[in-house]
Design an enzyme around this catalytic site. Structure first.
Site, PDB file in Angstrom:
ATOM      1  N   SER A  81       0.881  -1.354   0.013  1.00  0.00           N
ATOM      2  CA  SER A  81       0.236  -0.240  -0.169  1.00  0.00           C
ATOM      3  C   SER A  81       0.884   1.254   0.164  1.00  0.00           C
ATOM      4  O   SER A  81       2.051   1.219   0.691  1.00  0.00           O
ATOM      5  CB  SER A  81      -0.899  -0.057   1.202  1.00  0.00           C
ATOM      6  OG  SER A  81      -1.349   1.240   1.540  1.00  0.00           O
TER       7      SER A  81
ATOM      8  N   TYR B 114      -1.169  -0.587  11.342  1.00  0.00           N
ATOM      9  CA  TYR B 114      -1.384  -1.153  10.001  1.00  0.00           C
ATOM     10  C   TYR B 114      -0.181  -1.029   8.964  1.00  0.00           C
ATOM     11  O   TYR B 114       0.075  -1.951   8.131  1.00  0.00           O
ATOM     12  CB  TYR B 114      -2.755  -0.719   9.321  1.00  0.00           C
ATOM     13  CG  TYR B 114      -3.024  -0.804   7.802  1.00  0.00           C
ATOM     14  CD1 TYR B 114      -3.025  -1.968   7.560  1.00  0.00           C
ATOM     15  CD2 TYR B 114      -2.662   0.509   7.137  1.00  0.00           C
ATOM     16  CE1 TYR B 114      -3.257  -2.237   5.967  1.00  0.00           C
ATOM     17  CE2 TYR B 114      -2.854   0.076   5.668  1.00  0.00           C
ATOM     18  CZ  TYR B 114      -3.144  -1.006   5.033  1.00  0.00           C
ATOM     19  OH  TYR B 114      -3.266  -1.182   3.625  1.00  0.00           O
TER      20      TYR B 114
ATOM     21  N   LYS C  53       2.661  -3.413   6.951  1.00  0.00           N
ATOM     22  CA  LYS C  53       2.830  -3.561   5.224  1.00  0.00           C
ATOM     23  C   LYS C  53       4.454  -3.185   5.272  1.00  0.00           C
ATOM     24  O   LYS C  53       4.917  -3.972   4.269  1.00  0.00           O
ATOM     25  CB  LYS C  53       2.013  -2.538   4.609  1.00  0.00           C
ATOM     26  CG  LYS C  53       0.715  -2.673   4.645  1.00  0.00           C
ATOM     27  CD  LYS C  53       0.230  -4.142   3.698  1.00  0.00           C
ATOM     28  CE  LYS C  53      -1.079  -4.549   3.702  1.00  0.00           C
ATOM     29  NZ  LYS C  53      -1.287  -5.904   2.917  1.00  0.00           N
TER      30      LYS C  53
HETATM   31  C1  UD1 Z   1      -6.846   4.822   4.060  1.00  0.00           C
HETATM   32  C2  UD1 Z   1      -5.690   4.394   4.796  1.00  0.00           C
HETATM   33  C3  UD1 Z   1      -4.595   3.899   4.065  1.00  0.00           C
HETATM   34  C4  UD1 Z   1      -5.146   2.524   3.553  1.00  0.00           C
HETATM   35  C5  UD1 Z   1      -6.531   2.665   2.857  1.00  0.00           C
HETATM   36  C6  UD1 Z   1      -6.989   1.365   2.819  1.00  0.00           C
HETATM   37  C7  UD1 Z   1      -5.658   6.198   6.552  1.00  0.00           C
HETATM   38  C8  UD1 Z   1      -5.018   7.336   7.008  1.00  0.00           C
HETATM   39  N1  UD1 Z   1      -5.106   5.651   5.246  1.00  0.00           N
HETATM   40  O1  UD1 Z   1      -6.581   5.779   2.927  1.00  0.00           O
HETATM   41  O2  UD1 Z   1      -3.413   3.421   4.819  1.00  0.00           O
HETATM   42  O3  UD1 Z   1      -4.345   1.801   2.967  1.00  0.00           O
HETATM   43  O4  UD1 Z   1      -7.171   3.474   3.663  1.00  0.00           O
HETATM   44  O5  UD1 Z   1      -8.248   1.067   2.060  1.00  0.00           O
HETATM   45  O6  UD1 Z   1      -6.620   6.023   7.111  1.00  0.00           O
HETATM   46  N2  UD1 Z   1     -12.637  11.165   3.720  1.00  0.00           N
HETATM   47  C9  UD1 Z   1     -13.763  11.860   4.187  1.00  0.00           C
HETATM   48  N3  UD1 Z   1     -15.130  11.441   4.889  1.00  0.00           N
HETATM   49  C10 UD1 Z   1     -14.995  10.080   4.915  1.00  0.00           C
HETATM   50  C11 UD1 Z   1     -13.929   9.289   4.470  1.00  0.00           C
HETATM   51  C12 UD1 Z   1     -12.911   9.667   4.068  1.00  0.00           C
HETATM   52  O7  UD1 Z   1     -13.403  13.149   4.125  1.00  0.00           O
HETATM   53  O8  UD1 Z   1     -16.109   9.746   5.515  1.00  0.00           O
HETATM   54  C13 UD1 Z   1     -11.758  11.655   3.202  1.00  0.00           C
HETATM   55  C14 UD1 Z   1     -10.310  11.216   3.923  1.00  0.00           C
HETATM   56  O9  UD1 Z   1     -10.087  12.092   4.905  1.00  0.00           O
HETATM   57  C15 UD1 Z   1      -9.168  11.195   2.718  1.00  0.00           C
HETATM   58  C16 UD1 Z   1      -9.959  10.778   1.497  1.00  0.00           C
HETATM   59  O10 UD1 Z   1     -11.608  10.890   2.029  1.00  0.00           O
HETATM   60  O11 UD1 Z   1      -8.868  12.468   2.557  1.00  0.00           O
HETATM   61  C17 UD1 Z   1      -9.840   9.236   1.285  1.00  0.00           C
HETATM   62  O12 UD1 Z   1      -9.881   8.538   2.733  1.00  0.00           O
HETATM   63  P1  UD1 Z   1     -10.054   7.047   2.706  1.00  0.00           P
HETATM   64  O13 UD1 Z   1     -10.875   6.360   1.591  1.00  0.00           O
HETATM   65  O14 UD1 Z   1     -10.251   6.411   4.029  1.00  0.00           O
HETATM   66  O15 UD1 Z   1      -8.600   6.545   2.198  1.00  0.00           O
HETATM   67  P2  UD1 Z   1      -7.241   6.836   2.816  1.00  0.00           P
HETATM   68  O16 UD1 Z   1      -7.168   7.671   4.122  1.00  0.00           O
HETATM   69  O17 UD1 Z   1      -6.464   7.466   1.725  1.00  0.00           O
END
Ligand code: UD1
Length: 345
Positions: free
Chosen positions: A129, A153, A157
Protein backbone atom coordinates in the site's frame (compact mmCIF):
# COMPACT_ATOMS: atom_id res chain seq x y z
CA UNK A 1 -10.01 -28.81 -12.60
CA UNK A 2 -8.25 -27.88 -15.85
CA UNK A 3 -4.75 -29.27 -15.32
CA UNK A 4 -3.38 -27.33 -18.30
CA UNK A 5 -4.01 -23.98 -16.68
CA UNK A 6 -1.60 -22.32 -14.27
CA UNK A 7 -3.21 -22.47 -10.85
CA UNK A 8 -2.89 -19.31 -8.77
CA UNK A 9 -3.59 -19.33 -5.05
CA UNK A 10 -5.40 -16.09 -4.23
CA UNK A 11 -5.41 -15.52 -0.49
CA UNK A 12 -8.20 -13.11 0.45
CA UNK A 13 -9.70 -13.83 -2.97
CA UNK A 14 -13.28 -13.26 -1.76
CA UNK A 15 -12.50 -9.71 -0.65
CA UNK A 16 -12.86 -6.45 -2.54
CA UNK A 17 -9.63 -6.39 -4.58
CA UNK A 18 -9.22 -10.17 -4.45
CA UNK A 19 -12.59 -10.90 -6.08
CA UNK A 20 -11.94 -8.51 -8.97
CA UNK A 21 -8.53 -10.13 -9.43
CA UNK A 22 -10.13 -13.58 -9.58
CA UNK A 23 -12.21 -12.32 -12.53
CA UNK A 24 -9.13 -10.84 -14.24
CA UNK A 25 -7.14 -14.05 -13.75
CA UNK A 26 -9.94 -16.18 -15.17
CA UNK A 27 -10.25 -13.90 -18.20
CA UNK A 28 -6.46 -14.12 -18.74
CA UNK A 29 -6.57 -17.94 -18.80
CA UNK A 30 -5.27 -18.64 -15.29
CA UNK A 31 -7.11 -20.87 -12.82
CA UNK A 32 -7.55 -19.00 -9.54
CA UNK A 33 -7.95 -20.92 -6.29
CA UNK A 34 -9.40 -18.73 -3.54
CA UNK A 35 -8.29 -19.11 0.06
CA UNK A 36 -10.41 -16.96 2.37
CA UNK A 37 -11.70 -17.16 5.91
CA UNK A 38 -14.56 -14.74 5.05
CA UNK A 39 -13.85 -12.52 8.06
CA UNK A 40 -14.42 -9.51 5.84
CA UNK A 41 -16.19 -10.98 2.84
CA UNK A 42 -19.63 -12.35 2.06
CA UNK A 43 -19.84 -16.09 1.31
CA UNK A 44 -22.20 -15.41 -1.62
CA UNK A 45 -19.35 -13.59 -3.42
CA UNK A 46 -18.44 -17.05 -4.75
CA UNK A 47 -21.85 -17.44 -6.44
CA UNK A 48 -21.54 -13.95 -7.86
CA UNK A 49 -18.04 -14.73 -9.20
CA UNK A 50 -19.44 -17.84 -10.86
CA UNK A 51 -22.15 -15.75 -12.47
CA UNK A 52 -19.59 -13.29 -13.84
CA UNK A 53 -17.01 -15.83 -15.03
CA UNK A 54 -19.46 -18.59 -15.99
CA UNK A 55 -16.98 -21.06 -14.49
CA UNK A 56 -16.81 -23.03 -11.29
CA UNK A 57 -14.87 -21.06 -8.68
CA UNK A 58 -12.41 -23.09 -6.63
CA UNK A 59 -12.47 -21.95 -3.02
CA UNK A 60 -11.02 -23.18 0.27
CA UNK A 61 -12.30 -21.68 3.52
CA UNK A 62 -9.40 -21.02 5.87
CA UNK A 63 -7.03 -18.37 7.11
CA UNK A 64 -3.38 -18.26 6.07
CA UNK A 65 -2.26 -19.27 9.53
CA UNK A 66 -2.67 -22.99 9.02
CA UNK A 67 0.63 -23.81 7.29
CA UNK A 68 -0.17 -27.54 7.02
CA UNK A 69 -3.43 -26.79 5.28
CA UNK A 70 -1.70 -24.32 2.95
CA UNK A 71 0.79 -27.03 2.03
CA UNK A 72 -1.98 -29.50 1.27
CA UNK A 73 -3.83 -26.91 -0.86
CA UNK A 74 -0.64 -26.14 -2.80
CA UNK A 75 -0.25 -29.85 -3.49
CA UNK A 76 -3.90 -30.53 -4.25
CA UNK A 77 -4.08 -27.84 -6.95
CA UNK A 78 -0.45 -27.93 -8.10
CA UNK A 79 -0.17 -24.21 -7.35
CA UNK A 80 2.10 -22.29 -9.76
CA UNK A 81 2.06 -18.87 -8.10
CA UNK A 82 0.43 -16.95 -5.27
CA UNK A 83 -1.24 -13.56 -4.90
CA UNK A 84 -1.41 -12.61 -1.24
CA UNK A 85 -4.24 -10.22 -0.33
CA UNK A 86 -5.41 -11.71 2.96
CA UNK A 87 -4.82 -9.02 5.60
CA UNK A 88 -6.64 -6.55 7.84
CA UNK A 89 -6.61 -2.98 6.54
CA UNK A 90 -8.51 -0.59 8.82
CA UNK A 91 -6.13 2.08 10.05
CA UNK A 92 -8.24 3.17 13.06
CA UNK A 93 -8.81 -0.40 14.23
CA UNK A 94 -5.09 -1.11 13.99
CA UNK A 95 -4.38 1.77 16.37
CA UNK A 96 -6.84 0.30 18.91
CA UNK A 97 -5.79 -3.30 18.43
CA UNK A 98 -2.24 -3.54 17.06
CA UNK A 99 -1.84 -7.18 18.07
CA UNK A 100 -4.64 -8.22 15.73
CA UNK A 101 -2.66 -6.62 12.89
CA UNK A 102 0.68 -8.07 13.93
CA UNK A 103 -0.90 -11.50 14.21
CA UNK A 104 -2.88 -11.50 10.97
CA UNK A 105 -0.73 -9.41 8.65
CA UNK A 106 2.69 -10.59 9.81
CA UNK A 107 1.74 -14.11 10.92
CA UNK A 108 -0.25 -14.74 7.73
CA UNK A 109 2.69 -13.93 5.47
CA UNK A 110 5.16 -15.97 7.56
CA UNK A 111 2.88 -19.01 7.40
CA UNK A 112 2.37 -18.58 3.65
CA UNK A 113 6.11 -18.27 2.96
CA UNK A 114 6.80 -21.40 5.02
CA UNK A 115 4.29 -23.36 2.96
CA UNK A 116 5.56 -21.94 -0.35
CA UNK A 117 9.15 -22.77 0.59
CA UNK A 118 8.43 -26.30 1.69
CA UNK A 119 6.39 -27.01 -1.47
CA UNK A 120 8.79 -25.24 -3.88
CA UNK A 121 6.41 -22.49 -5.04
CA UNK A 122 8.47 -19.42 -5.79
CA UNK A 123 6.27 -16.81 -7.44
CA UNK A 124 4.45 -14.25 -5.30
CA UNK A 125 2.56 -11.03 -5.93
CA UNK A 126 2.18 -9.14 -2.68
CA UNK A 127 -0.51 -6.62 -1.88
CA UNK A 128 1.18 -3.56 -0.39
CA UNK A 129 0.00 0.00 0.00
CA UNK A 130 1.03 3.62 -0.49
CA UNK A 131 0.61 3.82 3.28
CA UNK A 132 4.32 2.82 3.42
CA UNK A 133 5.21 6.34 2.22
CA UNK A 134 3.84 7.87 5.43
CA UNK A 135 3.89 11.64 4.81
CA UNK A 136 5.69 11.81 1.45
CA UNK A 137 8.28 14.55 0.90
CA UNK A 138 7.65 14.78 -2.85
CA UNK A 139 4.55 14.17 -4.97
CA UNK A 140 3.95 12.43 -7.28
CA UNK A 141 5.58 9.70 -5.21
CA UNK A 142 8.10 7.40 -6.82
CA UNK A 143 9.08 4.00 -5.46
CA UNK A 144 12.35 5.55 -4.26
CA UNK A 145 10.59 7.76 -1.73
CA UNK A 146 11.61 7.08 1.86
CA UNK A 147 9.32 4.64 3.63
CA UNK A 148 7.80 5.01 7.07
CA UNK A 149 4.52 4.36 8.87
CA UNK A 150 1.74 6.24 10.64
CA UNK A 151 -0.18 3.35 12.17
CA UNK A 152 0.23 -0.30 13.19
CA UNK A 153 -1.47 -1.19 9.89
CA UNK A 154 1.17 0.76 7.94
CA UNK A 155 3.86 -0.78 10.12
CA UNK A 156 2.72 -4.30 9.19
CA UNK A 157 2.82 -3.49 5.45
CA UNK A 158 6.32 -2.08 5.82
CA UNK A 159 7.52 -5.09 7.82
CA UNK A 160 5.88 -7.42 5.27
CA UNK A 161 7.88 -5.70 2.53
CA UNK A 162 11.10 -5.96 4.54
CA UNK A 163 10.45 -9.61 5.34
CA UNK A 164 10.17 -10.31 1.64
CA UNK A 165 13.37 -8.35 0.91
CA UNK A 166 15.26 -10.60 3.29
CA UNK A 167 13.48 -13.78 2.25
CA UNK A 168 14.45 -13.37 -1.43
CA UNK A 169 18.10 -13.00 -0.37
CA UNK A 170 17.98 -16.46 1.11
CA UNK A 171 15.81 -18.14 -1.54
CA UNK A 172 17.57 -18.09 -4.86
CA UNK A 173 14.61 -19.05 -7.02
CA UNK A 174 12.02 -16.90 -5.28
CA UNK A 175 10.56 -14.00 -7.24
CA UNK A 176 8.12 -11.44 -5.93
CA UNK A 177 6.45 -8.23 -7.03
CA UNK A 178 5.25 -5.86 -4.32
CA UNK A 179 2.40 -3.72 -5.58
CA UNK A 180 1.89 -0.49 -3.66
CA UNK A 181 -1.74 0.40 -4.27
CA UNK A 182 -2.99 3.94 -4.03
CA UNK A 183 -6.77 4.30 -3.34
CA UNK A 184 -8.75 1.44 -4.92
CA UNK A 185 -12.33 2.42 -5.84
CA UNK A 186 -15.20 1.32 -8.08
CA UNK A 187 -16.77 -2.00 -8.92
CA UNK A 188 -17.09 -4.60 -11.67
CA UNK A 189 -19.24 -3.50 -14.61
CA UNK A 190 -21.73 -6.30 -13.88
CA UNK A 191 -22.61 -4.69 -10.54
CA UNK A 192 -22.25 -8.12 -8.93
CA UNK A 193 -19.05 -7.47 -6.99
CA UNK A 194 -17.74 -4.30 -5.40
CA UNK A 195 -16.66 -2.73 -2.15
CA UNK A 196 -18.92 -3.71 0.70
CA UNK A 197 -17.21 -3.20 4.03
CA UNK A 198 -18.71 -4.78 7.13
CA UNK A 199 -20.15 -2.12 9.46
CA UNK A 200 -19.68 1.61 8.95
CA UNK A 201 -17.27 2.29 6.08
CA UNK A 202 -14.14 4.29 6.84
CA UNK A 203 -13.11 4.73 3.19
CA UNK A 204 -14.53 7.63 1.22
CA UNK A 205 -16.35 6.07 -1.75
CA UNK A 206 -18.41 3.41 0.08
CA UNK A 207 -19.40 6.15 2.52
CA UNK A 208 -20.49 8.37 -0.39
CA UNK A 209 -22.56 5.64 -2.08
CA UNK A 210 -24.13 4.44 1.19
CA UNK A 211 -25.10 8.03 2.05
CA UNK A 212 -26.60 8.61 -1.40
CA UNK A 213 -28.51 5.34 -0.99
CA UNK A 214 -29.94 6.53 2.34
CA UNK A 215 -28.08 3.99 4.50
CA UNK A 216 -26.01 6.73 6.15
CA UNK A 217 -27.41 10.11 7.16
CA UNK A 218 -24.59 12.30 5.90
CA UNK A 219 -21.04 12.26 4.67
CA UNK A 220 -18.63 14.23 6.81
CA UNK A 221 -15.66 15.61 4.89
CA UNK A 222 -12.67 15.36 7.16
CA UNK A 223 -11.37 18.92 6.96
CA UNK A 224 -11.25 21.61 4.27
CA UNK A 225 -8.34 23.64 5.63
CA UNK A 226 -5.48 21.70 4.04
CA UNK A 227 -3.03 23.43 1.73
CA UNK A 228 -4.57 22.00 -1.40
CA UNK A 229 -6.50 23.62 -4.27
CA UNK A 230 -9.87 23.45 -2.48
CA UNK A 231 -8.69 22.70 1.06
CA UNK A 232 -9.66 19.00 1.05
CA UNK A 233 -7.24 16.07 0.86
CA UNK A 234 -5.99 14.77 -2.46
CA UNK A 235 -5.69 11.07 -3.32
CA UNK A 236 -4.98 8.90 -6.35
CA UNK A 237 -8.18 6.90 -6.90
CA UNK A 238 -7.47 3.80 -8.97
CA UNK A 239 -10.32 1.76 -10.49
CA UNK A 240 -10.34 -1.72 -8.94
CA UNK A 241 -10.74 -3.34 -12.37
CA UNK A 242 -7.50 -1.69 -13.53
CA UNK A 243 -5.85 -2.66 -10.26
CA UNK A 244 -6.92 -6.29 -10.71
CA UNK A 245 -5.37 -6.27 -14.17
CA UNK A 246 -2.05 -5.12 -12.66
CA UNK A 247 -1.88 -8.41 -10.71
CA UNK A 248 -2.18 -10.45 -13.88
CA UNK A 249 0.58 -8.35 -15.45
CA UNK A 250 2.73 -8.81 -12.34
CA UNK A 251 2.38 -12.62 -12.56
CA UNK A 252 3.28 -12.55 -16.24
CA UNK A 253 6.25 -10.33 -15.43
CA UNK A 254 7.48 -12.74 -12.74
CA UNK A 255 7.32 -15.48 -15.34
CA UNK A 256 9.45 -13.45 -17.78
CA UNK A 257 13.22 -13.42 -17.95
CA UNK A 258 13.32 -9.71 -17.21
CA UNK A 259 12.06 -9.95 -13.66
CA UNK A 260 14.47 -9.45 -10.76
CA UNK A 261 13.99 -11.36 -7.53
CA UNK A 262 12.04 -8.47 -6.02
CA UNK A 263 10.35 -5.49 -7.61
CA UNK A 264 8.41 -2.71 -5.88
CA UNK A 265 5.85 -1.01 -8.10
CA UNK A 266 3.30 1.77 -7.52
CA UNK A 267 -0.18 1.09 -8.82
CA UNK A 268 -2.03 4.35 -9.29
CA UNK A 269 -3.27 6.62 -12.06
CA UNK A 270 -0.73 9.40 -11.53
CA UNK A 271 -3.56 11.91 -10.97
CA UNK A 272 -4.72 13.50 -7.76
CA UNK A 273 -8.40 14.14 -6.99
CA UNK A 274 -9.67 16.08 -3.96
CA UNK A 275 -12.52 14.92 -1.70
CA UNK A 276 -14.68 17.81 -2.93
CA UNK A 277 -13.96 16.88 -6.55
CA UNK A 278 -15.00 13.31 -5.76
CA UNK A 279 -18.29 14.54 -4.31
CA UNK A 280 -19.03 16.95 -7.17
CA UNK A 281 -18.15 14.37 -9.81
CA UNK A 282 -20.26 11.74 -8.06
CA UNK A 283 -23.31 14.01 -7.92
CA UNK A 284 -23.03 15.11 -11.56
CA UNK A 285 -21.98 11.76 -13.07
CA UNK A 286 -24.49 9.65 -11.18
CA UNK A 287 -27.22 12.27 -11.36
CA UNK A 288 -28.09 11.98 -7.71
CA UNK A 289 -27.90 14.08 -4.57
CA UNK A 290 -25.65 13.72 -1.55
CA UNK A 291 -26.03 15.03 1.96
CA UNK A 292 -22.61 16.18 3.10
CA UNK A 293 -20.93 18.70 5.35
CA UNK A 294 -17.45 19.74 6.36
CA UNK A 295 -16.21 18.35 9.66
CA UNK A 296 -12.90 18.43 11.51
CA UNK A 297 -9.70 16.84 10.18
CA UNK A 298 -9.22 13.09 10.72
CA UNK A 299 -6.07 12.41 12.64
CA UNK A 300 -3.29 10.81 10.59
CA UNK A 301 -4.61 11.97 7.19
CA UNK A 302 -1.94 12.91 4.67
CA UNK A 303 -2.91 16.18 2.90
CA UNK A 304 -1.98 15.05 -0.61
CA UNK A 305 -0.56 11.92 -2.19
CA UNK A 306 -0.63 10.51 -5.70
CA UNK A 307 1.55 8.11 -7.64
CA UNK A 308 4.29 8.42 -10.12
CA UNK A 309 3.06 5.45 -12.15
CA UNK A 310 5.88 5.35 -14.73
CA UNK A 311 7.54 2.22 -13.38
CA UNK A 312 4.37 0.16 -13.74
CA UNK A 313 4.23 1.14 -17.39
CA UNK A 314 7.92 0.38 -17.91
CA UNK A 315 8.11 -2.94 -16.07
CA UNK A 316 4.61 -4.38 -16.32
CA UNK A 317 3.32 -2.62 -19.42
CA UNK A 318 0.38 -1.62 -17.25
CA UNK A 319 -1.37 1.70 -16.95
CA UNK A 320 -4.76 2.78 -15.70
CA UNK A 321 -7.36 2.83 -18.46
CA UNK A 322 -10.50 3.69 -16.52
CA UNK A 323 -11.31 7.12 -15.09
CA UNK A 324 -12.58 8.39 -11.75
CA UNK A 325 -15.96 8.93 -13.46
CA UNK A 326 -16.00 5.25 -14.51
CA UNK A 327 -15.21 4.28 -10.93
CA UNK A 328 -17.93 6.47 -9.43
CA UNK A 329 -20.53 5.24 -11.91
CA UNK A 330 -19.67 1.60 -11.29
CA UNK A 331 -19.62 2.01 -7.50
CA UNK A 332 -23.07 3.63 -7.63
CA UNK A 333 -24.40 0.89 -9.91
CA UNK A 334 -23.12 -1.73 -7.45
CA UNK A 335 -24.57 0.11 -4.46
CA UNK A 336 -27.99 0.34 -6.07
CA UNK A 337 -28.00 -3.33 -7.05
CA UNK A 338 -26.96 -4.40 -3.54
CA UNK A 339 -29.65 -2.27 -1.88
CA UNK A 340 -32.22 -3.83 -4.19
CA UNK A 341 -30.88 -7.31 -3.45
CA UNK A 342 -30.92 -6.75 0.33
CA UNK A 343 -34.50 -5.52 0.24
CA UNK A 344 -35.51 -8.60 -1.76
CA UNK A 345 -34.16 -10.92 0.95
C1 UD1 B 1 -6.84 4.73 4.03
C2 UD1 B 1 -5.64 4.49 4.87
C3 UD1 B 1 -4.60 3.78 4.07
C4 UD1 B 1 -5.13 2.44 3.64
C5 UD1 B 1 -6.42 2.63 2.87
C6 UD1 B 1 -7.04 1.27 2.74
C7 UD1 B 1 -5.70 6.33 6.50
C8 UD1 B 1 -5.00 7.51 7.01
N1 UD1 B 1 -5.17 5.76 5.39
O1 UD1 B 1 -6.45 5.57 2.96
O2 UD1 B 1 -3.45 3.58 4.84
O3 UD1 B 1 -4.20 1.78 2.84
O4 UD1 B 1 -7.32 3.48 3.58
O5 UD1 B 1 -8.21 1.32 2.05
O6 UD1 B 1 -6.70 5.93 7.05
N2 UD1 B 1 -12.78 11.00 3.84
C9 UD1 B 1 -13.74 11.90 4.24
N3 UD1 B 1 -14.87 11.39 4.84
C10 UD1 B 1 -15.06 10.05 5.04
C11 UD1 B 1 -14.06 9.15 4.61
C12 UD1 B 1 -12.92 9.67 4.01
O7 UD1 B 1 -13.61 13.10 4.11
O8 UD1 B 1 -16.10 9.66 5.61
C13 UD1 B 1 -11.56 11.54 3.20
C14 UD1 B 1 -10.31 11.22 3.98
O9 UD1 B 1 -10.07 12.18 4.97
C15 UD1 B 1 -9.26 11.24 2.87
C16 UD1 B 1 -10.04 10.73 1.63
O10 UD1 B 1 -11.41 10.91 1.95
O11 UD1 B 1 -8.85 12.54 2.62
C17 UD1 B 1 -9.77 9.26 1.35
O12 UD1 B 1 -9.98 8.54 2.56
P1 UD1 B 1 -9.97 6.96 2.62
O13 UD1 B 1 -10.88 6.40 1.61
O14 UD1 B 1 -10.20 6.58 4.05
O15 UD1 B 1 -8.51 6.56 2.16
P2 UD1 B 1 -7.09 6.97 2.75
O16 UD1 B 1 -7.19 7.70 4.00
O17 UD1 B 1 -6.34 7.65 1.66
Amino acid sequence: MDKLKKHILVTGGAGYIGSHTVVALTEAGFQPVILDDFRNAHPDVIDRLEEITQTQILCERSSCHDTDLLESIIEKYNIWGVIHFAADKAVGESVENPLKYFDNNLGGLISLLKAMKSKGVHRLVFSSSCTVYGLPKTIPVTENEEVSYNSPYGFTKLINEQMLEQFVQAEEQFKTVLLRYFNPVGAHASGLIGEEPRGVPTNLLPFITQTAAGIRKELVVHGDDYETSDGTCIRDYIHVVDLAEAHVKALEFIDSDKSASLEVINIGTGNGTSVKEMIDTFVSTCDTSLNWRIGPRRSGDVPAIYADAALAKEKLNWEAKLTVKDALRSAWNYQQKRVQKTSEL
